[in-house]
Motif scaffolding. Sequence first.
Motif, PDB file in Angstrom:
ATOM      1  N   ALA A 122       0.830  -1.199   0.000  1.00 48.13           N
ATOM      2  CA  ALA A 122       0.000   0.000   0.000  1.00 48.13           C
ATOM      3  C   ALA A 122       0.869   1.256   0.000  1.00 48.13           C
ATOM      4  CB  ALA A 122      -0.915   0.009   1.218  1.00 48.13           C
ATOM      5  N   LEU A 123       0.383   2.292  -0.673  1.00 48.25           N
ATOM      6  CA  LEU A 123       1.094   3.563  -0.745  1.00 48.25           C
ATOM      7  C   LEU A 123       0.101   4.712  -0.680  1.00 48.25           C
ATOM      8  CD1 LEU A 123       3.622   5.333  -1.369  1.00 48.25           C
ATOM      9  CD2 LEU A 123       3.104   5.000  -3.796  1.00 48.25           C
ATOM     10  N   ARG A 124       0.362   5.656   0.204  1.00 51.22           N
ATOM     11  CA  ARG A 124      -0.427   6.879   0.250  1.00 51.22           C
ATOM     12  C   ARG A 124       0.340   7.965  -0.489  1.00 51.22           C
ATOM     13  NH1 ARG A 124      -4.517   7.997   3.481  1.00 51.22           N
ATOM     14  NH2 ARG A 124      -3.884   6.437   5.015  1.00 51.22           N
ATOM     15  N   ARG A 125      -0.172   8.371  -1.646  1.00 50.65           N
ATOM     16  CA  ARG A 125       0.540   9.346  -2.473  1.00 50.65           C
ATOM     17  C   ARG A 125       0.751  10.668  -1.735  1.00 50.65           C
ATOM     18  NH1 ARG A 125      -2.779   7.480  -7.064  1.00 50.65           N
ATOM     19  NH2 ARG A 125      -4.078   9.327  -6.832  1.00 50.65           N
ATOM     20  N   GLY A 126       1.965  11.204  -1.877  1.00 45.23           N
ATOM     21  CA  GLY A 126       2.277  12.478  -1.255  1.00 45.23           C
ATOM     22  C   GLY A 126       2.674  12.395   0.204  1.00 45.23           C
ATOM     23  N   ASP A 127       2.639  11.204   0.789  1.00 46.81           N
ATOM     24  CA  ASP A 127       2.990  11.000   2.202  1.00 46.81           C
ATOM     25  C   ASP A 127       4.395  10.404   2.264  1.00 46.81           C
ATOM     26  OD1 ASP A 127       3.338   9.844   4.777  1.00 46.81           O
ATOM     27  OD2 ASP A 127       1.172   9.721   5.061  1.00 46.81           O
ATOM     28  N   ARG A 128       5.360  11.171   2.733  1.00 42.48           N
ATOM     29  CA  ARG A 128       6.746  10.713   2.730  1.00 42.48           C
ATOM     30  C   ARG A 128       6.958   9.478   3.591  1.00 42.48           C
ATOM     31  NH1 ARG A 128      10.434  16.277   2.956  1.00 42.48           N
ATOM     32  NH2 ARG A 128       9.706  17.136   0.944  1.00 42.48           N
ATOM     33  N   ASP A 129       6.290   9.421   4.742  1.00 40.07           N
ATOM     34  CA  ASP A 129       6.423   8.238   5.589  1.00 40.07           C
ATOM     35  C   ASP A 129       5.890   7.000   4.882  1.00 40.07           C
ATOM     36  OD1 ASP A 129       7.594   9.637   7.652  1.00 40.07           O
ATOM     37  OD2 ASP A 129       5.708   9.992   8.717  1.00 40.07           O
ATOM     38  N   SER A 130       4.770   7.158   4.166  1.00 41.60           N
ATOM     39  CA  SER A 130       4.203   6.037   3.424  1.00 41.60           C
ATOM     40  C   SER A 130       5.139   5.598   2.305  1.00 41.60           C
ATOM     41  CB  SER A 130       2.834   6.423   2.851  1.00 41.60           C
ATOM     42  OG  SER A 130       2.272   5.345   2.134  1.00 41.60           O
ATOM     43  N   VAL A 131       5.764   6.559   1.634  1.00 42.46           N
ATOM     44  CA  VAL A 131       6.715   6.227   0.570  1.00 42.46           C
ATOM     45  C   VAL A 131       7.902   5.453   1.137  1.00 42.46           C
ATOM     46  CG1 VAL A 131       8.342   7.172  -1.108  1.00 42.46           C
ATOM     47  CG2 VAL A 131       6.042   8.155  -0.908  1.00 42.46           C
ATOM     48  N   ARG A 132       8.422   5.901   2.278  1.00 44.20           N
ATOM     49  CA  ARG A 132       9.548   5.189   2.904  1.00 44.20           C
ATOM     50  C   ARG A 132       9.151   3.772   3.291  1.00 44.20           C
ATOM     51  NH1 ARG A 132      10.902  10.392   5.118  1.00 44.20           N
ATOM     52  NH2 ARG A 132       9.540  10.022   6.914  1.00 44.20           N
ATOM     53  N   HIS A 133       7.942   3.626   3.833  1.00 43.85           N
ATOM     54  CA  HIS A 133       7.473   2.291   4.219  1.00 43.85           C
ATOM     55  C   HIS A 133       7.296   1.422   2.979  1.00 43.85           C
ATOM     56  CE1 HIS A 133       4.432  -0.757   5.417  1.00 43.85           C
ATOM     57  NE2 HIS A 133       5.144  -0.776   6.518  1.00 43.85           N
ATOM     58  N   MET A 134       6.752   1.993   1.907  1.00 42.70           N
ATOM     59  CA  MET A 134       6.580   1.241   0.657  1.00 42.70           C
ATOM     60  C   MET A 134       7.924   0.763   0.124  1.00 42.70           C
ATOM     61  SD  MET A 134       7.109   1.615  -2.892  1.00 42.70           S
ATOM     62  CE  MET A 134       7.015   3.349  -3.302  1.00 42.70           C
ATOM     63  N   MET A 135       8.916   1.643   0.118  1.00 43.15           N
ATOM     64  CA  MET A 135      10.228   1.270  -0.400  1.00 43.15           C
ATOM     65  C   MET A 135      10.854   0.167   0.458  1.00 43.15           C
ATOM     66  SD  MET A 135      10.875   3.049  -3.179  1.00 43.15           S
ATOM     67  CE  MET A 135      12.650   3.249  -3.399  1.00 43.15           C
ATOM     68  N   ALA A 136      10.711   0.275   1.767  1.00 43.24           N
ATOM     69  CA  ALA A 136      11.269  -0.746   2.656  1.00 43.24           C
ATOM     70  C   ALA A 136      10.585  -2.095   2.443  1.00 43.24           C
ATOM     71  CB  ALA A 136      11.125  -0.311   4.117  1.00 43.24           C
ATOM     72  N   THR A 137       9.259  -2.066   2.242  1.00 45.56           N
ATOM     73  CA  THR A 137       8.525  -3.312   1.982  1.00 45.56           C
ATOM     74  C   THR A 137       8.960  -3.924   0.658  1.00 45.56           C
ATOM     75  OG1 THR A 137       6.618  -2.473   3.217  1.00 45.56           O
ATOM     76  CG2 THR A 137       6.233  -4.347   1.756  1.00 45.56           C
ATOM     77  N   CYS A 138       9.131  -3.092  -0.369  1.00 45.85           N
ATOM     78  CA  CYS A 138       9.588  -3.586  -1.665  1.00 45.85           C
ATOM     79  C   CYS A 138      11.006  -4.138  -1.568  1.00 45.85           C
ATOM     80  CB  CYS A 138       9.526  -2.480  -2.712  1.00 45.85           C
ATOM     81  SG  CYS A 138       7.844  -2.059  -3.214  1.00 45.85           S
TER      82      CYS A 138
END
Length: 240
Positions: A122-138
């Motif tokens: 999952a990714l919340r667009r525009g949310d830096r914390d969400s982007v970091r979590h997405m990258m770590a999960t990937c």
Amino acid sequence: MLRAFSVAYWVFIAITCPIFYVGAVIVAMLAWPFDRRRVLLHLYTSVWAVSYIWLNPLWRLRVSGRAALPWRGPAVLVANHASLIDIIALFAVFHPFKWVSKREIFSVPFIGWNMRLNGYVALRRGDRDSVRHMMATCDRLLAAGSPIMLFPEGSRTPDGTLQRFKDGAFELARRHGVPVFPIAVHGTGRALPKHGMILRDQIDARIEVLPALDPAAFPDLAGLREATRAAIAEALAAAG
């Protein structure tokens, strides 16, 4: 006529999603002891998704280049994004990738619950914390050998024009040294454009898997990103 057909089509999806979801739960439970990557569940989900195209008499979907995708091993798959239909159409590749998708979809009953069940990202667009979590999960998925699928444009194009690509997919590919597979999605924007839920006339859609790009062949992230975008743009232009 098309309006009535569209209503019937969405009602059919609403009725069948709970049934397919029950099947997904059963597959997940039975396969869990020997399929921790949830490949079988993803393939079941692929049949679920693509059936909504197969059963639509107005739509035809073809896939080319599928054999280029290695069944085992990590990779980054990226596709252009013109329509909601892209999501179900890309399941027709029948490859065990993990989706990266906007967080809101994960809250949709049955469909979103199944995405969580599959371990999609999952990714919340525009949310830096969400982007970091997405990258770590990937990072964890790629390290475990799972391919990932992303829309590098970030959102659907409003007018059919290929938008600028974001860096995330290409940063992941370079960090893990895995191939990038550009995928050109043809015809879906005409089936269901960004604004509106009324289905269009007969559509001949196509998923075209293009040759892989090796991150090591490019001096930097930007070179890989723009080469990927150029490959997809060329394939879209060639199809007219």
